[in-house]
Scaffold this motif. Structure first.
Motif, PDB file in Angstrom:
ATOM      1  N   TYR A  11      61.200  43.588  29.873  1.00 34.82           N
ATOM      2  CA  TYR A  11      62.025  42.385  29.928  1.00 34.82           C
ATOM      3  C   TYR A  11      61.717  41.565  31.187  1.00 34.82           C
ATOM      4  N   ARG A  12      61.589  42.247  32.334  1.00 30.19           N
ATOM      5  CA  ARG A  12      61.270  41.551  33.594  1.00 30.19           C
ATOM      6  C   ARG A  12      59.937  40.826  33.492  1.00 30.19           C
ATOM      7  N   ARG A  13      58.938  41.497  32.940  1.00 33.87           N
ATOM      8  CA  ARG A  13      57.616  40.865  32.804  1.00 33.87           C
ATOM      9  C   ARG A  13      57.660  39.674  31.864  1.00 33.87           C
ATOM     10  N   GLN A  14      58.440  39.787  30.788  1.00 32.41           N
ATOM     11  CA  GLN A  14      58.565  38.666  29.856  1.00 32.41           C
ATOM     12  C   GLN A  14      59.242  37.483  30.533  1.00 32.41           C
ATOM     13  N   LEU A  15      60.270  37.750  31.338  1.00 30.25           N
ATOM     14  CA  LEU A  15      60.937  36.669  32.069  1.00 30.25           C
ATOM     15  C   LEU A  15      59.977  35.980  33.030  1.00 30.25           C
ATOM     16  N   ILE A  16      59.175  36.768  33.755  1.00 29.82           N
ATOM     17  CA  ILE A  16      58.197  36.177  34.674  1.00 29.82           C
ATOM     18  C   ILE A  16      57.242  35.289  33.905  1.00 29.82           C
ATOM     19  N   LYS A  17      56.745  35.774  32.778  1.00 31.95           N
ATOM     20  CA  LYS A  17      55.780  35.011  31.979  1.00 31.95           C
ATOM     21  C   LYS A  17      56.393  33.704  31.493  1.00 31.95           C
ATOM     22  N   GLU A  18      57.648  33.743  31.047  1.00 31.69           N
ATOM     23  CA  GLU A  18      58.269  32.563  30.453  1.00 31.69           C
ATOM     24  C   GLU A  18      58.828  31.586  31.479  1.00 31.69           C
ATOM     25  N   TRP A  19      59.335  32.078  32.604  1.00 30.35           N
ATOM     26  CA  TRP A  19      60.085  31.227  33.517  1.00 30.35           C
ATOM     27  C   TRP A  19      59.378  30.900  34.820  1.00 30.35           C
ATOM     28  N   SER A  20      58.294  31.537  35.101  1.00 31.44           N
ATOM     29  CA  SER A  20      57.585  31.232  36.330  1.00 31.44           C
ATOM     30  C   SER A  20      56.972  29.839  36.239  1.00 31.44           C
ATOM     31  N   PRO A  21      57.011  29.068  37.334  1.00 31.72           N
ATOM     32  CA  PRO A  21      56.373  27.748  37.318  1.00 31.72           C
ATOM     33  C   PRO A  21      54.844  27.843  37.293  1.00 31.72           C
ATOM     34  N   MET A  22      54.322  29.033  37.497  1.00 33.18           N
ATOM     35  CA  MET A  22      52.885  29.271  37.496  1.00 33.18           C
ATOM     36  C   MET A  22      52.422  29.545  36.071  1.00 33.18           C
ATOM     37  N   ASN A  23      51.157  29.197  35.776  1.00 36.94           N
ATOM     38  CA  ASN A  23      50.578  29.636  34.506  1.00 36.94           C
ATOM     39  C   ASN A  23      50.458  31.149  34.557  1.00 36.94           C
ATOM     40  N   ASN A  24      50.803  31.803  33.470  1.00 34.61           N
ATOM     41  CA  ASN A  24      50.751  33.258  33.399  1.00 34.61           C
ATOM     42  C   ASN A  24      49.972  33.690  32.174  1.00 34.61           C
ATOM     43  N   ILE A  25      49.360  34.868  32.274  1.00 36.56           N
ATOM     44  CA  ILE A  25      48.612  35.441  31.167  1.00 36.56           C
ATOM     45  C   ILE A  25      48.859  36.934  31.149  1.00 36.56           C
ATOM     46  N   THR A  26      48.927  37.501  29.951  1.00 34.61           N
ATOM     47  CA  THR A  26      49.103  38.950  29.828  1.00 34.61           C
ATOM     48  C   THR A  26      47.731  39.618  29.895  1.00 34.61           C
ATOM     49  N   PRO A  27      47.685  40.912  30.176  1.00 38.73           N
ATOM     50  CA  PRO A  27      46.394  41.605  30.192  1.00 38.73           C
ATOM     51  C   PRO A  27      45.617  41.480  28.882  1.00 38.73           C
ATOM     52  N   SER A  28      46.289  41.635  27.752  1.00 43.80           N
ATOM     53  CA  SER A  28      45.566  41.548  26.478  1.00 43.80           C
ATOM     54  C   SER A  28      45.034  40.139  26.236  1.00 43.80           C
ATOM     55  N   GLU A  29      45.789  39.120  26.639  1.00 46.93           N
ATOM     56  CA  GLU A  29      45.306  37.739  26.509  1.00 46.93           C
ATOM     57  C   GLU A  29      44.093  37.514  27.416  1.00 46.93           C
ATOM     58  N   LEU A  30      44.156  38.049  28.638  1.00 52.40           N
ATOM     59  CA  LEU A  30      43.032  37.897  29.564  1.00 52.40           C
ATOM     60  C   LEU A  30      41.794  38.606  29.044  1.00 52.40           C
ATOM     61  N   LYS A  31      41.943  39.796  28.501  1.00 53.11           N
ATOM     62  CA  LYS A  31      40.802  40.540  27.971  1.00 53.11           C
ATOM     63  C   LYS A  31      40.075  39.723  26.906  1.00 53.11           C
ATOM     64  N   VAL A  32      40.820  39.088  26.016  1.00 51.42           N
ATOM     65  CA  VAL A  32      40.224  38.248  24.977  1.00 51.42           C
ATOM     66  C   VAL A  32      39.463  37.084  25.616  1.00 51.42           C
ATOM     67  N   LYS A  33      40.089  36.438  26.595  1.00 51.99           N
ATOM     68  CA  LYS A  33      39.444  35.303  27.269  1.00 51.99           C
ATOM     69  C   LYS A  33      38.189  35.729  28.015  1.00 51.99           C
ATOM     70  N   LEU A  34      38.242  36.865  28.713  1.00 52.68           N
ATOM     71  CA  LEU A  34      37.071  37.338  29.464  1.00 52.68           C
ATOM     72  C   LEU A  34      35.915  37.669  28.522  1.00 52.68           C
ATOM     73  N   THR A  35      36.224  38.203  27.363  1.00 48.60           N
ATOM     74  CA  THR A  35      35.196  38.532  26.381  1.00 48.60           C
ATOM     75  C   THR A  35      34.527  37.259  25.860  1.00 48.60           C
ATOM     76  N   ALA A  36      35.316  36.199  25.696  1.00 48.72           N
ATOM     77  CA  ALA A  36      34.807  34.960  25.120  1.00 48.72           C
ATOM     78  C   ALA A  36      34.261  33.972  26.141  1.00 48.72           C
ATOM     79  N   ASN A  37      34.654  34.101  27.422  1.00 50.49           N
ATOM     80  CA  ASN A  37      34.337  33.064  28.399  1.00 50.49           C
ATOM     81  C   ASN A  37      33.970  33.689  29.744  1.00 50.49           C
ATOM     82  N   SER A  38      32.711  33.575  30.110  1.00 56.49           N
ATOM     83  CA  SER A  38      32.264  34.154  31.379  1.00 56.49           C
ATOM     84  C   SER A  38      32.527  33.232  32.570  1.00 56.49           C
ATOM     85  N   ASP A  39      33.052  32.026  32.324  1.00 59.13           N
ATOM     86  CA  ASP A  39      33.314  31.087  33.414  1.00 59.13           C
ATOM     87  C   ASP A  39      34.627  31.355  34.139  1.00 59.13           C
TER      88      ASP A  39
END
Length: 125
Positions: A11-39
């Motif tokens: 729940y705490r992690r979900q709140l951080i992801k949804e309410w933080s003023p910073m862009n946030n990404i989960t580990p699984s989302e990042l893994k997909v992005k890293l696989t697709a984008n080396s930049d």
């Protein structure tokens, strides 16, 4: 009791992801992005001892304690910069600092390397 604690952590992690003023990404989302984008620039802002114990492949170490001195190594580009630490708190500070320098595409890894490992994603030891 451990089930309640685990639920509270999720729940705490979900709140951080949804309410933080910073862009946030989960580990699984990042893994997909890293696989697709080396930049993507992946920055680990933990300290050297933590880095030596475990790290995410392709991450570059810039410890938060040395962030001001070493952040000039990060080229000002439109490439996405993802910052992580152990649990996602120090990396929020590092992200805010990078944004203050003019980096526009800065993202925090929610849950840090701790959640990355908990999700069974590859680390180097």
């Amino acid at each position: 009791n451990s089930t309640i604690m685990r639920h509270n952590e999720v729940y705490r992690r979900q709140l951080i992801k949804e309410w933080s003023p910073m862009n946030n990404i989960t580990p699984s989302e990042l893994k997909v992005k890293l696989t697709a984008n080396s930049d993507i620039k992946l920055i680990d802002c933990r300290e050297l001892e933590e880095w030596e114990a475990v790290r995410i492949k392709h991450a570059n170490l810039i410890p938060l304690s040395q962030f001001e001195e070493q952040s000039n190594q990060i080229e000002l580009t439109d490439d996405e910069i993802v910052v992580h630490c152990h649990s996602g708190v120090r990396s929020l500070r590092a992200c805010a600092y990078l944004k203050s320098l003019g980096h526009k595409n800065v993202t925090n890894l929610v849950g840090g390397i701790k959640l990355w490992e908990e999700e069974g994603l590859e680390v180097l030891k």
